[in-house]
Design an enzyme around this catalytic site. Structure first.
Site, PDB file in Angstrom:
ATOM      1  N   HIS A  33      97.208 -36.500 -55.232  1.00  0.00           N
ATOM      2  CA  HIS A  33      97.721 -35.399 -55.734  1.00  0.00           C
ATOM      3  C   HIS A  33      96.597 -34.630 -56.622  1.00  0.00           C
ATOM      4  CE1 HIS A  33     101.527 -37.747 -56.950  1.00  0.00           C
ATOM      5  NE2 HIS A  33     101.298 -37.113 -55.897  1.00  0.00           N
ATOM      6  N   SER A 116     104.219 -34.537 -56.493  1.00  0.00           N
ATOM      7  CA  SER A 116     103.569 -33.750 -55.410  1.00  0.00           C
ATOM      8  C   SER A 116     104.341 -32.691 -55.794  1.00  0.00           C
ATOM      9  CB  SER A 116     103.542 -34.150 -53.823  1.00  0.00           C
ATOM     10  OG  SER A 116     104.879 -34.625 -54.067  1.00  0.00           O
ATOM     11  N   ASP A 180     104.567 -37.526 -46.335  1.00  0.00           N
ATOM     12  CA  ASP A 180     103.886 -39.061 -47.286  1.00  0.00           C
ATOM     13  C   ASP A 180     105.130 -39.993 -47.661  1.00  0.00           C
ATOM     14  OD1 ASP A 180     102.800 -40.404 -49.764  1.00  0.00           O
ATOM     15  OD2 ASP A 180     103.335 -38.958 -50.857  1.00  0.00           O
TER      16      ASP A 180
HETATM   17  C1  SAM Z   1     106.114 -42.240 -51.075  1.00  0.00           C
HETATM   18  S1  SAM Z   1     107.326 -41.132 -51.431  1.00  0.00           S
HETATM   19  C2  SAM Z   1     106.561 -39.895 -51.850  1.00  0.00           C
HETATM   20  C3  SAM Z   1     105.946 -39.387 -53.257  1.00  0.00           C
HETATM   21  C4  SAM Z   1     106.123 -38.326 -53.232  1.00  0.00           C
HETATM   22  N1  SAM Z   1     105.012 -37.582 -52.110  1.00  0.00           N
HETATM   23  C5  SAM Z   1     104.828 -37.881 -54.629  1.00  0.00           C
HETATM   24  O1  SAM Z   1     103.381 -37.593 -54.782  1.00  0.00           O
HETATM   25  O2  SAM Z   1     105.622 -38.003 -55.884  1.00  0.00           O
HETATM   26  C6  SAM Z   1     108.588 -41.064 -50.709  1.00  0.00           C
HETATM   27  C7  SAM Z   1     109.541 -40.948 -50.193  1.00  0.00           C
HETATM   28  O3  SAM Z   1     109.923 -40.610 -49.167  1.00  0.00           O
HETATM   29  C8  SAM Z   1     111.696 -40.659 -49.119  1.00  0.00           C
HETATM   30  N2  SAM Z   1     111.600 -40.778 -48.169  1.00  0.00           N
HETATM   31  C9  SAM Z   1     111.836 -42.405 -47.149  1.00  0.00           C
HETATM   32  N3  SAM Z   1     112.437 -41.571 -46.047  1.00  0.00           N
HETATM   33  C10 SAM Z   1     112.776 -40.154 -45.599  1.00  0.00           C
HETATM   34  C11 SAM Z   1     113.010 -39.698 -44.547  1.00  0.00           C
HETATM   35  N4  SAM Z   1     113.550 -39.642 -43.465  1.00  0.00           N
HETATM   36  N5  SAM Z   1     113.161 -38.317 -45.024  1.00  0.00           N
HETATM   37  C12 SAM Z   1     113.398 -37.561 -46.445  1.00  0.00           C
HETATM   38  N6  SAM Z   1     112.906 -38.560 -47.501  1.00  0.00           N
HETATM   39  C13 SAM Z   1     112.082 -39.546 -47.485  1.00  0.00           C
HETATM   40  C14 SAM Z   1     111.699 -41.625 -50.668  1.00  0.00           C
HETATM   41  O4  SAM Z   1     112.918 -41.643 -50.526  1.00  0.00           O
HETATM   42  C15 SAM Z   1     110.500 -41.646 -51.040  1.00  0.00           C
HETATM   43  O5  SAM Z   1     111.722 -40.717 -52.373  1.00  0.00           O
END
Ligand code: SAM
Length: 295
Positions: A33, A116, A180
């Protein structure tokens, strides 16, 4: 066809099994972040409109007093370690991050931890746009609860890999794409690299930021190998290996690969990285800031 469907079902199940609330505020979130803020600020040194794409958004704001967050208290390895430094001099990236946490916790403390999407939304200028995408029904509902869609902010409940193809290139022709994923599926490292290689020829000027964990299995090397093979140049590798500092966690560090890093951000990023390393691990961590693939 049957194989393809099975693969898709496995990937969907892996996605559903992950919730970032268990990990929010940990050492990896601190790194990602603060550095993301530096990157956006660097790109905003130019006045032309910017498109921000948070492809794996999760819920935007995490409750660090929720049972999920309290289960392993991963935030003790991140924001919990740094909180006492909030009034001390620090680089602009850390300053910005503490301000954002403050804005989400007007009563004090850091219970409501911005993710994020919150960071990106807080930095949008009048002419910038943000698209945030998550496929998990619960995460997407929370995202919708926390943010109102508007001309500048679009929320997408859709597969991020499919959205990459659909939303790029942006009409602004300037943008930052944040990748991410949860990497619950071990093939996701290669999948990410291939997805970027697929979309890059259509949006060569974009800045792509790919987060990866450092885990004992070392699968991030698959990501590196595939990206090197893709022929894409100008890939910066920024990493913090915290090694023995957090013995209760499997993930001993994390990193970001940044394709086309904005020139104006590099000084700020270095300052943030040094500050995070010193403050989180008393300088015991090994940081890396070099080209995975040079220009
Ligand atoms: C590591 S977390 C993201 C954290 C966020 N970027 C943050 O920094 O606050 C990963 C997220 O990606 C979502 N996710 C995983 N595979 C996905 C896909 N193929 N398409 C959309 N979302 C997906 C999950 O549900 C999860 O909420």
């Amino acid at each position: 066809m049957a194989v393809c469907n099975t693969g898709t079902a496995i990937q969907y199940a892996a996605m559903l099994s992950y919730q970032h609330s268990y990990h929010a505020g940990n050492h990896a979130d601190v790194l990602k972040h603060i550095i993301l803020g530096d990157l956006v600020a660097g790109m905003q040194k130019k006045t032309s409109p910017l498109f921000l794409f948070d492809a794996f958004a999760s819920r935007g704001i995490y409750d660090l007093r929720s049972p999920e967050a309290l289960k392993n208290r991963e935030f003790d390895t991140g924001i919990g370690q740094l909180w006492h430094l909030r009034h001390q001099p620090k680089p602009e990236g850390a300053e910005r991050w503490f301000k954002l946490i403050g804005a989400n916790n007007t009563g004090g403390g850091f219970q409501h931890f911005p993710g994020s999407t919150s960071l990106f939304a807080s930095m949008l200028r009048e002419t910038d746009r943000l698209a945030a995408c998550d496929l998990h029904p619960q995460e997407f509902n929370m995202l919708r609860h926390s943010f109102n869609s508007s001309r500048r902010l679009a929320l997408h409940k859709r597969d991020a890999f499919e959205a990459l193809g659909a939303l790029l290139p942006p009409k602004e022709n300037r943008g930052l794409v944040f990748i991410d994923p949860s990497y619950e599926d071990k093939n996701e490292y290669k999948k990410v690299a291939r997805a970027i290689a697929g979309v890059y020829p259509r949006f060569r000027t974009g800045t792509y930021v790919i987060w990866y964990p450092l885990l004992p299995a070392g699968r991030h090397n698959d990501l590196f190998r595939e990206l090197k093979r893709s022929g894409i140049r100008k890939i910066l590798r920024l990493e913090l290996d915290c090694h023995n500092c957090f013995p209760d966690m499997q993930m001993f560090g994390s990193g970001l690969l940044i394709i086309n890093p904005p020139w104006h951000a590099q000084k700020a990023i270095k300052a943030s990285l040094n500050w995070i390393s010193d403050s989180l691990t008393e300088g015991k961590a090994q940081s890396c800031f070099n080209w995975l693939v040079p220009e």
